[in-house]
Motif scaffolding. Structure first.
Motif, PDB file in Angstrom:
ATOM      1  N   UNK A   1      -0.921  -4.222  -5.532  1.00 23.67           N
ATOM      2  CA  UNK A   1      -0.432  -2.873  -5.255  1.00 23.67           C
ATOM      3  C   UNK A   1      -1.638  -1.948  -5.203  1.00 23.67           C
ATOM      4  N   UNK A   2      -1.757  -1.185  -4.109  1.00 26.84           N
ATOM      5  CA  UNK A   2      -2.868  -0.249  -3.954  1.00 26.84           C
ATOM      6  C   UNK A   2      -2.315   1.134  -3.643  1.00 26.84           C
ATOM      7  N   UNK A   3      -2.883   2.150  -4.274  1.00 30.12           N
ATOM      8  CA  UNK A   3      -2.551   3.521  -3.924  1.00 30.12           C
ATOM      9  C   UNK A   3      -3.727   4.412  -4.250  1.00 30.12           C
ATOM     10  N   UNK A   4      -3.820   5.511  -3.563  1.00 27.44           N
ATOM     11  CA  UNK A   4      -4.912   6.476  -3.742  1.00 27.44           C
ATOM     12  C   UNK A   4      -4.293   7.776  -4.238  1.00 27.44           C
ATOM     13  N   UNK A   5      -4.590   8.133  -5.481  1.00 29.87           N
ATOM     14  CA  UNK A   5      -3.987   9.302  -6.115  1.00 29.87           C
ATOM     15  C   UNK A   5      -4.912  10.504  -5.935  1.00 29.87           C
ATOM     16  N   UNK A   6      -4.487  11.486  -5.115  1.00 30.72           N
ATOM     17  CA  UNK A   6      -5.327  12.651  -4.844  1.00 30.72           C
ATOM     18  C   UNK A   6      -5.353  13.560  -6.069  1.00 30.72           C
TER      19      UNK A   6
ATOM     20  N   UNK B   1       0.844  -1.198   0.000  1.00 26.99           N
ATOM     21  CA  UNK B   1       0.000   0.000   0.000  1.00 26.99           C
ATOM     22  C   UNK B   1       0.878   1.247   0.000  1.00 26.99           C
ATOM     23  N   UNK B   2       0.547   2.189  -0.882  1.00 24.20           N
ATOM     24  CA  UNK B   2       1.186   3.501  -0.887  1.00 24.20           C
ATOM     25  C   UNK B   2       0.101   4.525  -0.524  1.00 24.20           C
ATOM     26  N   UNK B   3       0.147   5.025   0.707  1.00 25.29           N
ATOM     27  CA  UNK B   3      -0.895   5.938   1.177  1.00 25.29           C
ATOM     28  C   UNK B   3      -0.359   7.368   1.144  1.00 25.29           C
TER      29      UNK B   3
ATOM     30  N   UNK C   1       4.280  11.871  -8.230  1.00 28.99           N
ATOM     31  CA  UNK C   1       5.318  11.279  -9.068  1.00 28.99           C
ATOM     32  C   UNK C   1       5.835   9.978  -8.468  1.00 28.99           C
ATOM     33  N   UNK C   2       6.047   9.962  -7.142  1.00 29.62           N
ATOM     34  CA  UNK C   2       6.522   8.742  -6.500  1.00 29.62           C
ATOM     35  C   UNK C   2       5.498   7.615  -6.614  1.00 29.62           C
ATOM     36  N   UNK C   3       4.214   7.938  -6.451  1.00 31.58           N
ATOM     37  CA  UNK C   3       3.174   6.928  -6.569  1.00 31.58           C
ATOM     38  C   UNK C   3       3.133   6.348  -7.978  1.00 31.58           C
ATOM     39  N   UNK C   4       3.183   7.211  -8.979  1.00 36.33           N
ATOM     40  CA  UNK C   4       3.140   6.751 -10.365  1.00 36.33           C
ATOM     41  C   UNK C   4       4.359   5.888 -10.693  1.00 36.33           C
ATOM     42  N   UNK C   5       5.529   6.306 -10.225  1.00 36.63           N
ATOM     43  CA  UNK C   5       6.740   5.532 -10.482  1.00 36.63           C
ATOM     44  C   UNK C   5       6.659   4.160  -9.814  1.00 36.63           C
TER      45      UNK C   5
END
Length: 624
Positions: free
Chosen positions: A532-537, A280-282, A549-553
């Motif tokens: 892989x889970x992340x929430x892009x604000x 998870x990338x929060x 940028x870090x989330x996308x990478x």
């Protein structure tokens, strides 16, 4: 065990008799609405959404047996669907040359009465308990309403009519439906009141769900919760005389257990457990929001004391949702600043023009957070840069009051490693099937007094059932309700029963279990699925650019051609935001899905929760 001299000829025979009686109780009406005004009654209410009311439940019933375990119940009762609906409206107004948020309370009282007919089918689950389901039809309805709109705050001022109450009206509800239908389900207990069971007291609890609207022109439904008691008459229970007998067989218990998928039992199946990894990338929203005219940090934000900083880890702040992790932003930043001693941070107090002494408020808020980092985390003041600036827009709000709440904040600007998303790894475990169907059966002459059924994996108890009296004929255990122990040992089910005379018996059975752990997959070179889970604000401000940028990478680095990609847009029902993210990712694979969320991630109570609702979820299932 000695039999009685007088026994019921057929215990099920008590259920094969015609019954009739009366019902007395109370009904709690729950109204679900989506209208601002009713036809013929002008109103300034933005929208009524819910309401409730209490009404008596009075009626007659007749029960016709169809078999020893099934009967038909017909009810006729007085119908009362009334409720009080309310809605609060806020709007900015000017009082003494200051902007104040006015609060208007909209009230609507509905009185709706008629006749209700309810045919049900009743299923007996035992001697005294059963479930019923059916259809309720309310007809010959007549309704009246009383409405008003009251200025609650501020305590001065009036509406355009020169009063603090407007649109105060009474009248008849137009376009009532000829029949308001509801699906009904309930449970009831049958309690004999005399020896021959000719008089029964039957408490019951039921829930009904409205199938159509109350009126023809508005979205307005009613659901009910009914708690009532019926007094029922039936012909006396027949008796027969038998010869006493004695059963001296010792108490015993037999046990069977097998996998159950919720529908089918598989006596020859095994329980399969598979582990997979999730990352998870929060994202951290680099802002802290304050209340109107207040410099006090709201209680929803977490802080730590100087005695706790050595034990605090960023991983400790990882919570199930990005918003709950965000509320730990201050100790997270403090820990990272302490770890990276050469990094500095800019703390920017934003100005809300609607506040008195707005610049002073912005400065005090920024100073307070700077003091926290210096006092608690020992960050040198030369590494902290303070400023006060006009607020920029994070995202578009519906009105000026909400925009003001967004402006009352302090922003953080720092390097990527200070404000980067919180990352944590977790192990997912999937059990298939996840249920175990257990069927115990007592044997022997002694009656069961106490019983205990437990599911184990090695020494860990996953589930237990216990009770007194007769042993139920089946149980369903959900092994995923508790953390599952990843070992290759079989699951075991154990039963222990005892009687009042002190005798006891036990039985145990094993279910084969196949475990595919992460360690085994890596050792044997088996394929695995990484989630892989992340929430892009989706914010207009540049504050989120480094984090984005870090989330996308991170997503692109872990993605491969065998991955499936799901993007869920929480801020745009047309999914334009998600489509733009997909185009930005430039990924292609076997499965790509873009959809709009059915409901927001979080409540819109606070500006930070509304900010996190302006997001696109990225979920990647990557086959490694």
């Amino acid at each position: 065990m000695c039999g009685a001299t007088i026994l019921h000829a057929d215990d099920a025979d008590t259920n094969k008799r015609f019954r009739f009686g009366a019902t007395l109780g109370a009904t709690l009406n729950f109204h679900a609405a989506s209208f601002g005004s009713l036809a013929g009654f002008p109103s300034c209410c933005p929208e009524y959404t819910s309401g409730s009311g209490v009404a008596p439940a009075l009626g007659l019933l007749a029960e016709i047996p169809l078999s020893s375990s099934v009967s038909h119940i017909i009810r006729a009762s007085l119908s009362d669907l009334g409720a009080d609906l309310g809605a609060a409206e806020t709007t900015p107004v000017i009082v003494n040359n200051q902007v104040v948020t006015a609060r208007i309370q909209h009230s609507l009282t509905a009185i709706i009465k008629g006749i209700a007919v309810e045919p049900d089918v009743y299923f007996r689950l035992g001697r005294s308990i059963g479930l019923y389901t059916g259809l309720r039809c309310d007809f010959s309805l007549k309704g009246e309403i009383s409405q008003k709109e009251e200025l609650v705050y501020p305590l001065v001022g009036t509406f355009e009519n020169g009063k603090r109450i407007r649109n105060e009206q009474d009248g008849v509800i137009f376009a009532l439906q000829p029949i308001v239908a509801s699906a009904v389900g309930g449970i009831r207990w049958e309690l004999p009141m005399n020896k021959d069971a000719s008089l029964l007291l039957i408490p019951e609890l039921s829930l009904s769900f409205g199938l159509n609207t109350i009126t023809a022109s508005e979205q307005w439904r009613v659901h009910t919760l009914r708690l009532a008691t019926s007094i029922v008459f039936q012909s006396p229970k027949p008796f027969t005389t038998v010869t006493p007998w004695v059963d001296n067989t010792p108490l015993g218990v037999e046990l069977s257990a097998f996998p159950f998928d919720g529908t089918h039992e598989n006596p020859n199946g095994i329980m399969s457990v598979e582990e997979s990894e999730r990352i998870d990338f929060q994202p951290l929203l680099p802002c802290v929001f304050f209340d109107f005219e207040s410099d006090v940090l709201p209680a929803r934000y977490t802080t730590v004391t100087d005695t706790d900083i050595d034990s605090f880890r960023v991983s400790d702040a990882s919570k199930p949702t990005a918003l709950s992790t965000y509320y730990n932003i201050l100790p997270i930043i403090g820990r990272r600043l302490r770890q990276h001693s050469r990094d500095s941070i800019s703390i920017i107090g934003r100005i809300d023009p609607a506040e008195s002494n707005a610049v002073e408020h912005a400065k005090k808020r920024a100073d307070q957070l700077a003091f926290y980092f210096r006092r608690i985390w020992g960050i040198d003041r030369t590494r902290i840069h303070l400023s006060v600036e006009a607020a920029d827009t994070l995202f578009n709000e519906a009105n000026a009051a909400l925009q003001g709440a967004q402006n009352r904040r302090v922003d953080f600007k720092a390097s990527e490693r200070i404000l980067s998303p919180v990352q944590f790894r977790d192990t997912l475990r999937q059990v298939s099937p996840r249920f175990i169907r257990i069927r115990p059966q007592a044997k022997g002459g002694a009656a069961v007094d106490q019983w205990d059924i437990s599911v184990y994996q090695k020494s860990t108890k996953l589930k237990t059932f216990n009770g007194s009296g007769s042993l139920p004929f089946k149980f369903t255990a959900d092994v995923m309700e508790n953390p599952f122990v990843v070992i290759n040992d079989s699951l075991r089910v154990m039963a222990l029963v005892s009687s009042k005379d002190g005798s006891a018996a036990s039985a145990a059975v094993a279910l084969p279990t196949s475990v595919l752990s992460l360690g085994r997959k890596r050792q044997e070179g088996l394929s695995d699925t990484l989630t892989i889970r992340t929430q892009l604000l989706q914010l207009r401000s540049s504050l989120m650019s480094p984090s984005r940028q870090l989330q996308m990478q991170s997503v692109t680095a872990l993605y491969n051609q065998r991955s499936s990609l799901n993007l869920v847009d929480y801020s745009d029902t047309t999914t334009e935001g998600a489509k733009n993210v997909l185009q930005e990712l430039k990924l292609s694979g076997s499965s790509v899905n873009v959809s709009a969320a059915a409901s927001p991630h979080y409540s819109n109570m606070f500006p930070e929760s509304r900010a996190y609702n302006h997001s696109v979820d990225i979920i990647v299932h990557s086959v490694q």
